[in-house]
Design a protein around this motif. Structure first.
Motif, PDB file in Angstrom:
ATOM      1  N   ALA A 198     102.262 -45.265  11.076  1.00 22.72           N
ATOM      2  CA  ALA A 198     101.734 -46.230  10.572  1.00 22.72           C
ATOM      3  C   ALA A 198     102.154 -47.303   9.800  1.00 22.72           C
ATOM      4  CB  ALA A 198     100.443 -45.661   9.766  1.00 22.72           C
ATOM      5  N   SER A 258      94.927 -50.167   5.357  1.00 21.46           N
ATOM      6  CA  SER A 258      95.095 -50.275   6.926  1.00 21.46           C
ATOM      7  C   SER A 258      94.633 -48.885   7.451  1.00 21.46           C
ATOM      8  CB  SER A 258      96.741 -50.626   7.243  1.00 21.46           C
ATOM      9  OG  SER A 258      96.898 -50.206   8.716  1.00 21.46           O
ATOM     10  N   LEU A 259      94.916 -47.815   6.835  1.00 21.82           N
ATOM     11  CA  LEU A 259      94.773 -46.316   7.400  1.00 21.82           C
ATOM     12  C   LEU A 259      93.211 -46.310   7.282  1.00 21.82           C
ATOM     13  CD1 LEU A 259      97.670 -44.350   5.695  1.00 21.82           C
ATOM     14  CD2 LEU A 259      97.115 -45.012   8.133  1.00 21.82           C
ATOM     15  N   ASP A 267      90.844 -48.513   7.476  1.00 20.29           N
ATOM     16  CA  ASP A 267      90.136 -49.236   8.680  1.00 20.29           C
ATOM     17  C   ASP A 267      90.211 -48.516   9.712  1.00 20.29           C
ATOM     18  OD1 ASP A 267      89.635 -51.263   6.881  1.00 20.29           O
ATOM     19  OD2 ASP A 267      91.581 -52.364   7.742  1.00 20.29           O
ATOM     20  N   LYS A 268      91.530 -47.777  10.023  1.00 19.45           N
ATOM     21  CA  LYS A 268      91.830 -46.740  11.310  1.00 19.45           C
ATOM     22  C   LYS A 268      90.644 -45.765  11.334  1.00 19.45           C
ATOM     23  CE  LYS A 268      96.561 -48.359  12.390  1.00 19.45           C
ATOM     24  NZ  LYS A 268      97.941 -48.150  12.557  1.00 19.45           N
ATOM     25  N   LEU A 308      87.554 -46.218  12.964  1.00 23.09           N
ATOM     26  CA  LEU A 308      87.248 -46.238  14.325  1.00 23.09           C
ATOM     27  C   LEU A 308      86.570 -45.254  15.310  1.00 23.09           C
ATOM     28  CD1 LEU A 308      90.928 -47.416  15.032  1.00 23.09           C
ATOM     29  CD2 LEU A 308      88.946 -48.930  14.706  1.00 23.09           C
ATOM     30  N   ASP A 325      92.654 -41.832  17.158  1.00 20.16           N
ATOM     31  CA  ASP A 325      92.862 -42.732  16.177  1.00 20.16           C
ATOM     32  C   ASP A 325      92.393 -42.373  14.840  1.00 20.16           C
ATOM     33  OD1 ASP A 325      93.887 -44.309  18.187  1.00 20.16           O
ATOM     34  OD2 ASP A 325      92.098 -45.686  18.539  1.00 20.16           O
ATOM     35  N   ARG A 326      91.202 -41.780  14.857  1.00 15.50           N
ATOM     36  CA  ARG A 326      90.663 -41.411  13.335  1.00 15.50           C
ATOM     37  C   ARG A 326      91.827 -40.231  12.891  1.00 15.50           C
ATOM     38  NH1 ARG A 326      85.556 -40.925  15.850  1.00 15.50           N
ATOM     39  NH2 ARG A 326      85.741 -38.771  15.176  1.00 15.50           N
ATOM     40  N   ALA A 345      94.990 -41.548  11.797  1.00 15.17           N
ATOM     41  CA  ALA A 345      95.094 -41.894  10.403  1.00 15.17           C
ATOM     42  C   ALA A 345      94.679 -41.056   9.442  1.00 15.17           C
ATOM     43  CB  ALA A 345      93.905 -43.186  10.499  1.00 15.17           C
TER      44      ALA A 345
END
Length: 843
Positions: free
Chosen positions: A100, A124-125, A127-128, A131, A136-137, A140
Motif C-alpha cells: 500500500a 487511502s487504506l 477508501d480501499k 470497496l 481488496d478489503r 487494506a
C-alpha cells in the motif's frame, strides 16, 4: 455430604466432586486395627504429600502476590488477543502495508513519515476498505491492522512498539476509521455466504474467519489503547479519548450499540448459525467495550458515591476490593488426606511455631490454640518454654509476602452492618417479651422496655446501613401505589441505561449464550458431540504431525480456553455491578435469567477441580507472545522451551477468572434463600473449601462469604468438624449484629434467633419468594420499557361534549345495516326512565 449437610466425601458418589469418604472412617476403638493394617499405605501417602517437610501440605502452598485490577497490563492483554496459530499472519500484514505504501510512491519508514504522509496512507487504506471486492478489503484491512499494531517492522523494542501503537490508534480515530470498521463488521456479520460455507465444512479452522479476525483485532487494539489513561497525556489526547468513548456508547447507524451487536454475535455462534465466528476476539472486544463505556472499578466507585449522595445517603467507607488488598491470607483448611491421617492416628502435627498472633491473623491464632489443646496443653506459642512469651523467631515455611500494607491488630477488618428489618425484628421480639404486644412499623416507641434493650437499640442504630437498592425499591413501590401523584421522573440516559434498553429484547438469549461459552471453556467440562466449538479460531487448516507442534497446539488450546473464561467472567461481572448501581431491578432481571440458565451449578462445576493447580497453570509461551515474536532474532522452540511457561508463579488470568466467578456467585445468592439452598443442594461446601487452599486474601474472602451463607443449613456436625473454616469466616467476613449464621435454624430452641429468623428457617418455601421478586421485576420492566402498559394509566375523558365531538369511523358493514341496528337496539327496547329517580335504585 449427608442429610445434615456434613462434608463427608467431598460431594459423594452422585455429587459434583469426589474424594475420601470420611463418614466411613473408624471410631476410636477401631483406630489401632486400621492403623496396623493400613500403615504402609498411609505412610506412603504421608511421605508423598509432606515430602519430609516439617510443614504440612497446606502450608507448602505459596501465597500469591496477585493484585486484583480491572484488567492485566497492556502488553499482556494485547498478546492474549492473538493465538499462536496466527503467527504467520504478522508477516502477511506487513507485506500488505508495504504494498500500500509503495502504491503511493512513498519509500519512507513509518516513524520517519510526516503527519501529513501518515494521514494520506490511512485515508487511502480507508477508501480501499470500502470497496466491494472482498480481496481488496481484506488487504487494506490487514495493512490497517499492521499500523494499529505499531508498525513493528521499523522498530526494535517492545516499548517502541507500544508507544507507536498508541499514537497510531489516535491517528486512526482522527482519520475516521472507527465508523468504517464498524460498518464493515456489520456487513460481515450479516453476510450469508460465510456461515453457509462454514456449516458445510466438517471442521472449522482459523482460515474461515480471517476477515472477522482482522476487523475485530483492529477495533480491539484501538479500544485497548484508548482505555489506558496516563497523567502525562496532552489535552488533545484526552479530548480524543472522551470522544471515542462517547461514540462507542451511542447507537450505531443500525440502531444498536456495538456491545449489543457483539453479544448478538455470541448468541448466533451458540445457536449454530455462525460457527466460524472467532469467539475469543468477540468476547475480548465485548469486555473492553463495556469496560471503556461503563467504566472500571474507579468509575464505578465515583458513580456509587454520586448516586448515594443524590439519594441522601452517606458514602460507603469500606470497599471490599481495597480492603482485601491489605488483608493477609489465612492458612488453608487441611486436605482430605490430612483429615484421614488424623482420623486414624490422631493429630500428628509438627510442633513448630509461627508468630501468628503477633501478625494479627485471627484464623491462624485459632489454629495455634487448637494445636495446644490437641497436644495436651503443651505450649506451642513459646520457643523458649516460658509461658506468655511468643516465639519471635522467623517462621520456617513462610511464603513471600506481597509488598502491600498488611492489616494488623486484633480488631475485625470490617465495620458491622445492620438493616432496618433487623431493628424491627429486635423491637418486635423485645416488646412481645417485656410488654406483651406488638407495634407494626413503629421504631420510635420505647415505653416499657428495660435499659439493656435501649442500649442494644442504640448499638443497632449506630451501625444502621441503608443501601441504594433499598431506596430504589421504596421508590418503585411509591410509583406503583401512586402513579399519578408520584410518577417517575425522566430516566437519565446513562451508559448502563442505554445498554440495558438495547439488550432487553434478547437478554435471555445473551445470558444463555455467555454461559454456554463459559461451560465449553471450563477446564472440567468434557467435550461432547453437540457442544459448541470455541476453538475454531485456534485450530490450523492442517493438524500438526510433529510432537513439538502438537505440544504448542495443546498449550494454545488451553490458553484459548483460559482467555475466553476470563473474558466471559469479566463481562458478566461488569453487567451485574453496573446494572445494580443503575437500578436494582435491572440487576435482578439479569440475575434471574442467569439462575434460570443454571449459572450456579455451572460455576460450581468450574471450581470442581484442583484450584491451586488451575491458578498456577503455565499455559503460555513467552517467546511467542506479541511483540516478542516479531522483534529481533527468534529463538528455536524446543520441548524444554515450551515447558518453561511464564515467569510469574501464578497465572494472572486464571486467578482473575476465579475471583470474578466467586463474586458473580456472591451477587446471585446474597440475601436469596432459595439460591442459598441451591448451594446446599449442589453440595458446594467441599468444592468451595477446595478454593480456600489458594492463599490469596481476596479469593478467600469471597469464598468464605459463600460458605457463611449456607453454614446454618449444613448441620451441627459440619460446623464441629470445620472449625478452621468457621474461624476464618469470623475473622475475615463482615458481621451482621443479629445474624445467626453460626447457630443453625432450630425452631424448637427458645430465644431471640428462633423467633426473628423464622423466615430463614423455612428454606423450602422459596418459590413464593422468587415469584414475588419476579412479579416486581416484570412490573418494573413493563412500566419503564413497554409503552403499551402506560395506556391504562391515561386519564379518561369525562366531558360529554368532547366525547360526542370525537370523530368515529364506522365500518362499511355497520353502515349497510344501520337501520336494522336502530330498530333492534333502540326502537324495540323499552326503557322506564322513571326508575332513575326512585330511591334506592342502583342502575
Amino acid at each position: 455430604m449427608d442429610t445434615n449437610g456434613n462434608d463427608n466425601a467431598s460431594g459423594g458418589g452422585s455429587s459434583l466432586g469426589g474424594g475420601v469418604d470420611l463418614a466411613k472412617s473408624p471410631g476410636p476403638g477401631a483406630g489401632v486395627e486400621l492403623g496396623r493394617r493400613g500403615l504402609p499405605k498411609l505412610r506412603e501417602i504421608i511421605i508423598r504429600n509432606r515430602e519430609d517437610s516439617e510443614c504440612g501440605p497446606s502450608d507448602d502452598i505459596p501465597e500469591l502476590d496477585f493484585v486484583y485490577a480491572d484488567a492485566d497490563s497492556l502488553e499482556r492483554e494485547v498478546s492474549e488477543l492473538y493465538s499462536f496459530t496466527e503467527l504467520p499472519e504478522f508477516a502477511l500484514n506487513q507485506q500488505h502495508y508495504s504494498d500500500a505504501v509503495s502504491e503511493l510512491g512513498l519509500d519512507v519508514r513509518w516513524p520517519d513519515m510526516s503527519e501529513a504522509q501518515r494521514t494520506a496512507v490511512l485515508l487511502s487504506l480507508v477508501d480501499k476498505v470500502e470497496l466491494a471486492r472482498r480481496d481488496d478489503r481484506l488487504r487494506a484491512s490487514r495493512a490497517i491492522l499492521y499500523i494499529s499494531q505499531g508498525c513493528w517492522g521499523d522498530l526494535h523494542t517492545p516499548e517502541e512498539v507500544q508507544s507507536w501503537a498508541r499514537r497510531n490508534a489516535l491517528l486512526l480515530y482522527k482519520c475516521g476509521v472507527l465508523p468504517v470498521l464498524i460498518d464493515i463488521l456489520n456487513l460481515e456479520i450479516e453476510s450469508g455466504t460465510a456461515p453457509v460455507t462454514a456449516v458445510r465444512k466438517l471442521a472449522v479452522s482459523v482460515a474461515d474467519s480471517s476477515d472477522l479476525r482482522v476487523l475485530l483485532s483492529v477495533l480491539y487494539l484501538m479500544v485497548e489503547q484508548m482505555r489506558h489513561v496516563r497523567d502525562s497525556d496532552p489535552p488533545e489526547e484526552v479530548r480524543l479519548r472522551d470522544a471515542f468513548t462517547q461514540e462507542l456508547g451511542q447507537p450505531q447507524d443500525t440502531g444498536e450499540l456495538l456491545a449489543v451487536s457483539l453479544l448478538g454475535m455470541v448468541s448466533r455462534f451458540c445457536s449454530g448459525a455462525a460457527p466460524h465466528f472467532p469467539m475469543k476476539k468477540v468476547l475480548l472486544l465485548t469486555w473492553k467495550v463495556l469496560l471503556l463505556t461503563l467504566g472500571g472499578s474507579d468509575q464505578l466507585r465515583r458513580l456509587r458515591t454520586a448516586a448515594r449522595a443524590a439519594a441522601g445517603l452517606p458514602d460507603v467507607p469500606e470497599d471490599t476490593v481495597e480492603r482485601t488488598r491489605t488483608m493477609r491470607a489465612s492458612s488453608p483448611p487441611p486436605a482430605p488426606v490430612e483429615q484421614l491421617v488424623d482420623a486414624v492416628f490422631g493429630p500428628q502435627r509438627p510442633r513448630f511455631t509461627r508468630s501468628k498472633v503477633v501478625n494479627g491473623d485471627a484464623m491462624d491464632a485459632m489454629n495455634d490454640s487448637t494445636d495446644v489443646a490437641e497436644e495436651g496443653g503443651k505450649s506451642t506459642e513459646t520457643g523458649s518454654g516460658q509461658p506468655g512469651q511468643p516465639d519471635r523467631s522467623p517462621p520456617r515455611c513462610d511464603s513471600p509476602r506481597p509488598e502491600t500494607p498488611v492489616h494488623h491488630g486484633r480488631a475485625l477488618p470490617w465495620k458491622p452492618k445492620v438493616h432496618r428489618r433487623d431493628i424491627e425484628e429486635y423491637l418486635t421480639v423485645s416488646r412481645k417479651k417485656f410488654v406483651g404486644f406488638r407495634l407494626e412499623d413503629d421504631l420510635e416507641s420505647m415505653a416499657g422496655l428495660p435499659q439493656p434493650i435501649l442500649e442494644g437499640r442504640y448499638i443497632l442504630d449506630k451501625h444502621l446501613y441503608r443501601s441504594l437498592a433499598e431506596v430504589q425499591v421504596e421508590r418503585e413501590e411509591e410509583i406503583s401505589a401512586s402513579p399519578f401523584s408520584r410518577p417517575e421522573q425522566e430516566v437519565p440516559q446513562t451508559p448502563a441505561e442505554l445498554l440495558f434498553a438495547g439488550m432487553l429484547p434478547n437478554l435471555p438469549q445473551y445470558m444463555i449464550a455467555l454461559l454456554k461459552v463459559l461451560l465449553a471453556a471450563a477446564p472440567t467440562s468434557k467435550t461432547k458431540s453437540d457442544s459448541i466449538n470455541i476453538l475454531a479460531d485456534t485450530l490450523p487448516e492442517e493438524m500438526p504431525v510433529s510432537v513439538l507442534h502438537s505440544m504448542k497446539l495443546g498449550i494454545d488450546v488451553n490458553r484459548q480456553k483460559e482467555v475466553i473464561a476470563k473474558a466471559v467472567s469479566a463481562v458478566l461481572l461488569l453487567l451485574l455491578k453496573h446494572l445494580k448501581l443503575n437500578h436494582v431491578y435491572q440487576f435482578e432481571f439479569v440475575s434471574q435469567h442467569l439462575v434460570f440458565a443454571n449459572c450456579i451449578p455451572l460455576v460450581l462445576k468450574f471450581f470442581n477441580q484442583d484450584t491451586v493447580q488451575y491458578v498456577t497453570a503455565k499455559n503460555s509461551i513467552s517467546a511467542l507472545d506479541f511483540p516478542r515474536c516479531v522483534l529481533g532474532p527468534q529463538v528455536d522452540l524446543t520441548s524444554e522451551t515450551l515447558q518453561l511457561g511464564d515467569e510469574q508463579p501464578y497465572c494472572w488470568r486464571n486467578v482473575f477468572t476465579s475471583i470474578n466467578l466467586l463474586r458473580i456467585l456472591n451477587k446471585l445468592c446474597k440475601w436469596k434463600h432459595s439460591r442459598i439452598m441451591m448451594l446446599v443442594v449442589f453440595k458446594s461446601a467441599p468444592i468451595l473449601k477446595r478454593s480456600l487452599r489458594v492463599k490469596h486474601a481476596m479469593m478467600q474472602v469471597y469464598t468464605l462469604k459463600l460458605l457463611k451463607m449456607q453454614t446454618k443449613y449444613l448441620g451441627r456436625q459440619w460446623r464441629k468438624s470445620n472449625m478452621r473454616t468457621v474461624s476464618a469466616i469470623y475473622s475475615k467476613v463482615r458481621h451482621r449484629l443479629v445474624d445467626d449464621w453460626a447457630f443453625g435454624n432450630d425452631l424448637k430452641s427458645p430465644g431471640f434467633y428462633a423467633y426473628c429468623k423464622e423466615v430463614d428457617a423455612r428454606p423450602w418455601d422459596y418459590e413464593a419468594e422468587e415469584r414475588a421478586l419476579r412479579s416486581k421485576v416484570d412490573h418494573f420492566i413493563a412500566r419503564r420499557y413497554s409503552p403499551e402498559s402506560l395506556e391504562e394509566l391515561e386519564p379518561v375523558d369525562v366531558s360529554l361534549s368532547s366525547v360526542l365531538a370525537t370523530p368515529l369511523e364506522l365500518t362499511p358493514a355497520f353502515k349497510a345495516n344501520y337501520r336494522r341496528w336502530l330498530e333492534r337496539e333502540v326502537f324495540q327496547q323499552s326503557t322506564d326512565w322513571d326508575k332513575l329517580i326512585e330511591p334506592g335504585y342502583m342502575g
